[in-house]
Design a protein around this motif. Structure first.
Motif, PDB file in Angstrom:
ATOM      1  N   ASP A 876      19.939 -10.507  11.068  1.00 49.14           N
ATOM      2  CA  ASP A 876      19.264 -11.784  11.291  1.00 49.14           C
ATOM      3  C   ASP A 876      17.797 -11.560  11.658  1.00 49.14           C
ATOM      4  N   GLU A 877      17.551 -10.588  12.542  1.00 45.41           N
ATOM      5  CA  GLU A 877      16.169 -10.278  12.930  1.00 45.41           C
ATOM      6  C   GLU A 877      15.389  -9.711  11.743  1.00 45.41           C
ATOM      7  N   LEU A 878      16.053  -8.868  10.927  1.00 46.14           N
ATOM      8  CA  LEU A 878      15.401  -8.285   9.747  1.00 46.14           C
ATOM      9  C   LEU A 878      14.973  -9.371   8.764  1.00 46.14           C
ATOM     10  N   LYS A 879      15.807 -10.373   8.598  1.00 44.40           N
ATOM     11  CA  LYS A 879      15.458 -11.474   7.688  1.00 44.40           C
ATOM     12  C   LYS A 879      14.201 -12.198   8.166  1.00 44.40           C
ATOM     13  N   LYS A 880      14.078 -12.345   9.485  1.00 41.76           N
ATOM     14  CA  LYS A 880      12.883 -12.999  10.035  1.00 41.76           C
ATOM     15  C   LYS A 880      11.632 -12.176   9.732  1.00 41.76           C
ATOM     16  N   GLU A 900      -2.288   2.544  -6.563  1.00 46.82           N
ATOM     17  CA  GLU A 900      -3.402   1.995  -5.797  1.00 46.82           C
ATOM     18  C   GLU A 900      -3.064   0.627  -5.218  1.00 46.82           C
ATOM     19  N   VAL A 901      -2.460  -0.196  -6.073  1.00 46.21           N
ATOM     20  CA  VAL A 901      -2.057  -1.556  -5.622  1.00 46.21           C
ATOM     21  C   VAL A 901      -1.039  -1.440  -4.493  1.00 46.21           C
ATOM     22  N   MET A 902      -0.073  -0.534  -4.644  1.00 41.26           N
ATOM     23  CA  MET A 902       0.978  -0.340  -3.627  1.00 41.26           C
ATOM     24  C   MET A 902       0.372   0.101  -2.308  1.00 41.26           C
ATOM     25  N   ARG A 903      -0.674   1.005  -2.417  1.00 41.28           N
ATOM     26  CA  ARG A 903      -1.288   1.491  -1.183  1.00 41.28           C
ATOM     27  C   ARG A 903      -1.968   0.348  -0.440  1.00 41.28           C
ATOM     28  N   ASP A 904      -2.654  -0.514  -1.197  1.00 42.09           N
ATOM     29  CA  ASP A 904      -3.324  -1.656  -0.571  1.00 42.09           C
ATOM     30  C   ASP A 904      -2.315  -2.647   0.024  1.00 42.09           C
ATOM     31  N   LEU A 905      -1.270  -2.917  -0.746  1.00 45.83           N
ATOM     32  CA  LEU A 905      -0.228  -3.856  -0.262  1.00 45.83           C
ATOM     33  C   LEU A 905       0.452  -3.323   0.996  1.00 45.83           C
ATOM     34  N   PHE A 906       0.684  -2.001   1.034  1.00 49.48           N
ATOM     35  CA  PHE A 906       1.392  -1.395   2.186  1.00 49.48           C
ATOM     36  C   PHE A 906       0.579  -1.554   3.464  1.00 49.48           C
ATOM     37  N   ARG A 907      -0.800  -1.469   3.269  1.00 46.18           N
ATOM     38  CA  ARG A 907      -1.655  -1.635   4.448  1.00 46.18           C
ATOM     39  C   ARG A 907      -1.521  -3.055   5.026  1.00 46.18           C
ATOM     40  N   ARG A 908      -1.263  -4.028   4.142  1.00 48.59           N
ATOM     41  CA  ARG A 908      -1.104  -5.431   4.598  1.00 48.59           C
ATOM     42  C   ARG A 908       0.272  -5.696   5.186  1.00 48.59           C
ATOM     43  N   LEU A 909       1.190  -4.775   4.971  1.00 50.87           N
ATOM     44  CA  LEU A 909       2.585  -4.959   5.435  1.00 50.87           C
ATOM     45  C   LEU A 909       2.667  -4.782   6.956  1.00 50.87           C
ATOM     46  N   GLY A 910       3.325  -5.714   7.650  1.00 50.13           N
ATOM     47  CA  GLY A 910       3.475  -5.638   9.107  1.00 50.13           C
ATOM     48  C   GLY A 910       4.909  -5.308   9.544  1.00 50.13           C
ATOM     49  N   ASN A 911       5.044  -4.895  10.808  1.00 52.30           N
ATOM     50  CA  ASN A 911       6.378  -4.639  11.423  1.00 52.30           C
ATOM     51  C   ASN A 911       7.192  -3.578  10.686  1.00 52.30           C
ATOM     52  N   VAL A 912       6.514  -2.583  10.114  1.00 56.05           N
ATOM     53  CA  VAL A 912       7.249  -1.547   9.375  1.00 56.05           C
ATOM     54  C   VAL A 912       8.179  -0.769  10.315  1.00 56.05           C
ATOM     55  N   ASP A 913       7.633  -0.357  11.474  1.00 53.17           N
ATOM     56  CA  ASP A 913       8.448   0.427  12.426  1.00 53.17           C
ATOM     57  C   ASP A 913       9.643  -0.382  12.926  1.00 53.17           C
ATOM     58  N   SER A 914       9.405  -1.669  13.141  1.00 54.64           N
ATOM     59  CA  SER A 914      10.487  -2.540  13.638  1.00 54.64           C
ATOM     60  C   SER A 914      11.636  -2.609  12.623  1.00 54.64           C
ATOM     61  N   VAL A 915      11.276  -2.713  11.323  1.00 57.55           N
ATOM     62  CA  VAL A 915      12.317  -2.760  10.279  1.00 57.55           C
ATOM     63  C   VAL A 915      13.116  -1.463  10.277  1.00 57.55           C
ATOM     64  N   LEU A 916      12.401  -0.337  10.324  1.00 56.51           N
ATOM     65  CA  LEU A 916      13.105   0.955  10.304  1.00 56.51           C
ATOM     66  C   LEU A 916      13.973   1.135  11.544  1.00 56.51           C
ATOM     67  N   ALA A1011      12.733   0.261   1.451  1.00 53.45           N
ATOM     68  CA  ALA A1011      12.382   1.326   0.512  1.00 53.45           C
ATOM     69  C   ALA A1011      10.942   1.790   0.697  1.00 53.45           C
ATOM     70  N   VAL A1012      10.013   0.841   0.848  1.00 55.94           N
ATOM     71  CA  VAL A1012       8.596   1.218   0.951  1.00 55.94           C
ATOM     72  C   VAL A1012       8.244   1.727   2.351  1.00 55.94           C
ATOM     73  N   SER A1013       9.167   1.431   3.344  1.00 55.32           N
ATOM     74  CA  SER A1013       8.894   1.852   4.721  1.00 55.32           C
ATOM     75  C   SER A1013       9.383   3.263   5.004  1.00 55.32           C
ATOM     76  N   ILE A1014      10.300   3.770   4.177  1.00 55.14           N
ATOM     77  CA  ILE A1014      10.917   5.076   4.460  1.00 55.14           C
ATOM     78  C   ILE A1014       9.894   6.197   4.598  1.00 55.14           C
ATOM     79  N   PRO A1015       8.838   6.260   3.769  1.00 59.26           N
ATOM     80  CA  PRO A1015       7.880   7.380   3.900  1.00 59.26           C
ATOM     81  C   PRO A1015       7.234   7.490   5.274  1.00 59.26           C
ATOM     82  N   THR A1016       7.102   6.371   5.995  1.00 55.82           N
ATOM     83  CA  THR A1016       6.459   6.436   7.322  1.00 55.82           C
ATOM     84  C   THR A1016       7.261   7.270   8.309  1.00 55.82           C
ATOM     85  N   LEU A1017       8.568   7.471   8.017  1.00 55.34           N
ATOM     86  CA  LEU A1017       9.394   8.304   8.900  1.00 55.34           C
ATOM     87  C   LEU A1017       8.861   9.730   8.980  1.00 55.34           C
TER      88      LEU A1017
END
Length: 1137
Positions: A876-880, A900-916, A1011-1017
């Protein structure tokens, strides 16, 4: 011209029978009135109202001549209805007593006029009923004189009655005069009995033949072989040789009352030697005489008070004699009765053992049972009234309390009940014997005696012929056919015949034909053994007196429970409660309910206390066994192993003293001799004795209730066992301490083995107890008190304590797939809290198997449901979080092939650590669920292998149809793994839609997000893969299970069944994101130092998935990278080790 009195027309037998019964009823009623008026709480309100005190003083002063027109009494007019209603029962009881007195006086006068000859050994029924009537009459008059406020009650009722009816009650003048006349009852009674003494004295003299023989000290009883079947072994089959059979079990208490009351009234005859001897012996036997129930007289002081009131009779010598007799009674009677009880204990025990072994002896030796019951009953009555009524302090004699506090009394009571139960059990044996005896011997001898009569009038001849014909026609076949016998007519005819033949100038004088009279007495006794057995048992062995001495009753029970040697006899107390209703009388029906309720309450209390006592003993044994079992746990072998290994090492300092060796398990069983009585021996002895009591009888009938002692015991045992199970967990919510499941299981098995041993002591089905209690521990709350169970406490502990610490303290507790456990990792940062909790001691396969065995499939399902509830809340929290990044994720999903597009989009992505973090938490929870399922599967395959084989077949062969869901749920409940956990689907399905978004779209984007958050591990130090654990320190390897299970569940619920496609999309996104890590600059490579550990995660996701294959993985992620990753992490782990 007056006609002569015809004795046969006076109906003496009938009148004596009716008046005796009515006298008992009157005694019961006046007793209740005395108790009611003696207790302010039970009195009518107006009798205790101080406003009416002037009225009551006036009524007392003017009684019985009360002027209702007096102004003082006008206040009664206001409450006249209430007075008449409340006092009518009291008033008419006194009227009935007056009526009873008139009939008694009339009958006694008639008996005097008929010059009836009384002899208890000859005309037994006539004499006993006559003396009983005198005793009842005297008791009634004395008891009436002791009723408080009797004058106020009677005059108050009469005044109120007059106000209501304009005239006084017609009975009041005579009633008032009777109350005044009998204010000092013995003075009036002694005047009345002057003419009656001609009949009373011979009746008392006849007691001289039996009373001294019955009132023997214990030594003489032993010497004469009284109540002993083994005293004369050769005569053991013979009927006792006595010509006064009914006198053998005549109550000693009754005889003493007859002697004392009659001689008080006829004191001028005390000069006769035999009467003086009876009087002296009776007054030496005790100092308390019963009037009714617990109403008693301190008899010596009462007699002296009466003698002192008789002026002009010169009774100083008698008063001195009574004082001397009182001194002797106080000095010697307690010890005499104590020794008599001691003798009776052994005598009754011997009789019970012999009759149990040879019930056929109940025929010829049945009289011994009634003798024993009567003597024991009299001794118990004596003890109760003397213990409850100590003598006044003015006496110089010091009484020993040991003579009254009889710790072994329960044994005597028990043996009485045992004899009674034997008579009831073998009543057909007794019937067969005496039916044959009556027809084969009694009838023949009676016929001879009738033939020998020289002259027999017609009436007497008809009665004798009827008696002979009745008993001569008996046959054993009637017993075999269960025919109901009724010899009441025979007994009443003999009673009538006694009355006809005992008067002066009778046609047939019984005194001249003593053989006939004594033989007919014998016949009457034999008929009672055929049709009147229960009444005969009640007559001789009734203990309903305990109903009125309830404090002593309770005290004796508590004493019994404190004295282990008497434990086996404790069952007699609830049995005695069944006697209480014998104390009631049909003339006082209002007390039936209160006495019945009292009897039921006491029976319930006794059985409850007994059950508690047994359970306490069982608990103590269980504690001992658990301690012994605890010593055998594997962890205690460490010290022995260490000690043995040290012996092989050469110690430099050989002189160094070694400490004493620890005591090894098993030494407690070593004995030097049997005299060493251990605590366990004492406990087992106590258990044996108490279980004997519980097991003694199947049902105890008390009033209209049936008590089953074993059921009582089982109910209390179930409650105690249920509490013990939860208590052994030692769960402390404050400190989060709890017992290991394996240790709890060991203790539970120890307790179960103790309880199984109970079947050797008491006839219960212990499996029923297990089936009642243990399944309740598989639910969240029990049905006894609604308290938390093992299941609830362990579920709470694992989810709220263990798994919370796993998720909060990252890098300290790791799930290890190869260890099949959660393992606490020793690091410098470990807090004291986690060092205290070694996770592998609670969450490895062994402990979870023990847990599965304790709480079963139901409990494990409850654990799974609660766990999945936690997973659902994380989803439920993940959906939020997905909704917050929805636009970015949507773009990333379509641009995964544009670095390049993915790198830019990833920078705009928030709460990555929280999802993981949340996905890791889900992974940890699902890993624990998987471990618990494996444990459950192991247990069930061991316990129900054939049933498990069927479940596995169903799961394997049922095609993908509607039934698949049901089969999967069944398989999951049995511990089998499913592609998607049914409980997870159920938990996620119950979630509400978040902000009206498309659930399917959110699920797709969630997979993209992960999937896109896994590399941050790879940036985190705790993501390092430990080869020894086959897991990452941060537990991110659990993401493999989380991704597969969450994807499978969400796309099964919300999607068109495209789980495989969505996971392939996830794999493409994750692999492209990870491949970009390899293309990063040197500086970034330092940042992503745990790349290899994260590469392995991709492999784990594929291995875990039922939808992805290695071919798919290799198509999007080079296998060489995986191989190198494994090589690197295992090499690093080897260096660390």
């Amino acid at each position: 011209m007056s006609r002569a009195m015809v004795p046969s027309q006076q109906k003496l037998a009938e009148k004596l029978t009716i008046l005796n019964d009515r006298g008992r009823g009157m005694l019961t009623r006046i007793y209740n009135i005395k108790k009611m008026l003696g207790n302010p709480q039970n009195k009518p309100g107006f009798l205790t109202d101080k406003a009416y005190e002037p009225v009551y003083r006036y009524l007392l002063r003017r009684f019985p001549h009360v002027d209702s027109k007096s102004s003082t009494l006008q206040v009664i007019n206001n409450i006249k209805q209430d007075v008449v209603k409340s006092l009518s029962l009291y008033y008419f009881t006194f009227v009935d007593i007056m009526d009873f007195k008139d009939h008694v006086v009339d009958l006694l006068t008639t008996i005097d006029a008929c010059q009836v000859h009384m002899d208890v050994t000859l005309n037994y029924d006539l004499t006993v009923n006559y003396l009983n009537l005198i005793s009842t009459y005297v008791s009634l008059m004395i008891l009436m004189s002791r009723v408080e406020d009797r004058r106020v009650v009677l005059s108050l009722y009469n005044v109120a009655y007059e106000y209501l009816n304009a005239s006084s009650d017609p009975s009041f003048p005579r009633l008032g005069q009777m109350v005044i006349d009998y204010d000092i009852p013995l003075r009036k009674l002694s005047e009345e009995f002057v003419p009656h003494s001609r009949v009373v004295v011979p009746a008392l003299l006849s007691l001289h033949k039996i009373y001294p023989k019955r009132n023997l000290p214990a030594d003489q009883m032993r010497a004469t072989g009284m109540l002993s079947l083994l005293a004369e072994p050769l005569k053991i089959m013979n009927v006792p040789n006595t010509d006064m059979v009914q006198c053998e079990y005549l109550s000693l208490d009754s005889m003493e009352k007859w002697i004392i009351f009659s001689m008080m009234l006829c004191h001028t005859y005390l000069q006769e030697a035999q009467l003086w001897d009876l009087w002296k012996t009776a007054l030496q036997s005790g100092y308390i005489v019963q009037l009714c129930r617990d109403e008693v007289l301190h008899i010596h002081s009462y007699i002296n008070t009466f003698f002192e009131s008789l002026k002009g009779h010169n009774l100083h010598k008698r008063i001195t004699e009574v004082k001397d007799l009182q001194h002797q009674a106080l000095q010697s009677s307690p010890a005499i009765h104590r020794e008599r009880r001691k003798f009776l204990r052994s005598a009754l025990k011997e009789l019970a053992l012999i009759f149990t072994d040879q019930p056929g002896l109940l025929g010829p030796k049945g009289l011994y049972v009634f003798q024993a019951l009567a003597v024991a009953r009299d001794e118990i009555h004596w003890l109760l009234r003397h213990f409850d009524n100590p003598p006044s302090k003015k006496h110089t004699v010091k009484l020993s309390q040991e003579d009254f506090v009889d710790r072994q009394l329960p044994e005597l009571l028990f043996n009485m009940e045992e004899l009674k139960s034997l008579l009831r059990k073998y009543n057909q044996v007794v019937q067969r014997y005496f039916v044959q005896y009556l027809a084969g011997y009694d009838a023949v001898l009676l016929n001879q005696l009738i033939q020998n009569l020289a002259h027999c009038p017609e009436d007497e001849s008809v009665i004798l012929s009827s008696l002979y014909n009745t008993i001569a026609g008996l046959s054993v076949k009637q017993v075999e056919a269960n025919e109901v016998f009724d010899f009441r007519g025979v007994r009443l005819d003999w009673f009538r015949l006694q009355a006809y033949t005992s008067v002066s100038r009778a046609g047939l004088v019984l005194r001249d034909h003593q053989d006939l009279g004594k033989h007919l007495n014998m016949i009457v006794f034999h008929t009672k053994l055929v049709d009147y057995l229960d009444e005969l048992i009640n007559e001789t062995g009734d203990l309903s007196i305990y109903c009125f001495y309830h404090q002593i009753f309770e005290h004796q029970f508590k004493q019994c429970m404190e004295f282990p040697a008497q434990h086996r006899f404790s069952i007699v107390f609830p049995i005695i409660c069944g006697h209480f209703m014998n104390a009631t009388h049909e003339l006082c029906p209002e007390e039936r309910h209160s006495i019945g309720t009292t009897s039921v309450q006491y029976a319930h209390w006794f059985l409850k206390e007994m059950s508690d006592e047994v359970n306490q003993v069982i608990t103590a044994i269980c504690e001992e066994q658990c301690m012994l079992n605890y010593k055998l746990l594997p962890k205690h072998s460490a010290a022995s192993i260490l000690q043995s290994s040290n012996k092989h090492k050469k110690n430099k300092d050989k002189k160094k003293q070694v400490g004493p060796e620890e005591e090894k398990p098993g030494t407690e069983s070593v004995r030097k001799n049997r005299e060493n009585f251990t605590r366990m021996d004492k406990l087992h002895m106590a258990l044996t004795e108490l279980c004997y009591a519980i097991n003694h009888c199947n049902v105890i009938q008390v009033w209209e209730h049936g008590f089953v002692p074993r059921e009582f015991f089982i109910q209390h045992l179930e409650t105690r066992f249920n509490k013990a199970l939860v208590g052994m967990m030692m769960y402390n919510p404050d400190t989060s301490e709890i017992a290991k499941p394996s240790e709890l299981l060991s203790s539970v098995k120890a307790i179960m083995s103790v309880l199984q041993g109970l079947e050797n002591y008491v006839q219960i089905d212990i499996a029923r107890v297990f089936n009642s209690v243990l399944p309740q521990q598989t639910q969240a709350t029990d049905s006894f008190n609604g308290e938390k169970t093992i299941t609830a406490n362990y579920t709470n502990w694992y989810l709220e304590v263990l798994l919370r610490r796993v998720t909060v303290n990252i890098g300290q507790i790791v799930y290890s797939p190869n260890h099949k456990a959660f393992v606490t990792v020793a690091t410098d940062n470990n807090s004291k809290e986690n060092l205290y909790l070694a996770a592998e001691e609670y969450a490895d396969l062994t402990e979870l198997r023990a847990l599965a065995e304790l709480i079963g499939p139901y409990g494990m399902r409850y654990l799974g449901e609660r766990l999945m509830g936690h997973v659902a809340s994380q989803v439920d929290e993940l959906k939020k979080l997905v909704i917050q990044n929805k636009e970015v994720l949507f773009n990333m999903r379509t641009s995964f092939d544009k670095p390049e597009v993915m790198r830019d989009l990833f920078r705009r992505l928030g709460n990555v650590d929280s999802v993981l973090m949340r996905m890791t938490i889900i992974g940890i929870l699902l890993s624990f669920r998987s471990l618990a399922q494996d444990a459950l599967l192991d247990v069930l395959e061991d316990r129900i292998p054939f049933l498990m084989a069927s479940v596995q077949d169903l799961q394997h062969f049922v095609p993908n149809m509607k039934d698949t869901k049901v089969v999967n749920e069944m398989a999951s409940a049995a511990g089998l793994s499913c592609d998607i956990d049914p409980l997870l689907i159920s938990a996620l399905r119950s979630q509400k839609n978040v902000a009206n978004e498309s659930d399917y779209e959110l699920a797709c984007l969630l997979m993209v997000f992960v999937a896109v958050s896994i590399p941050t591990l790879a940036k985190k130090d705790v993501s390092v893969f430990k080869a020894s654990l086959e897991g990452n320190l941060s537990n991110c390897h659990c993401l493999a299970k989380a991704v597969n299970q969450i994807a499978g569940a969400l796309f099964t619920i919300h999607g068109p069944g495209d789980v495989s496609d969505r996971l392939q999309e996830f794999l493409a996104l994750a692999s492209s994101s990870l491949l970009r890590l390899g293309q990063s600059q040197e500086q970034e490579k330092e940042t992503f130092k745990n790349r290899e550990s994260v590469y392995i995660l991709l492999d784990l996701i594929v291995q875990e998935s039922p939808y992805l294959t290695m071919d798919l993985l290799e198509s999007c992620f080079p296998y060489a990278l995986l191989r190198n990753a494994y090589h690197t992490v295992y090499k690093a782990s080897a260096v660390d080790n």
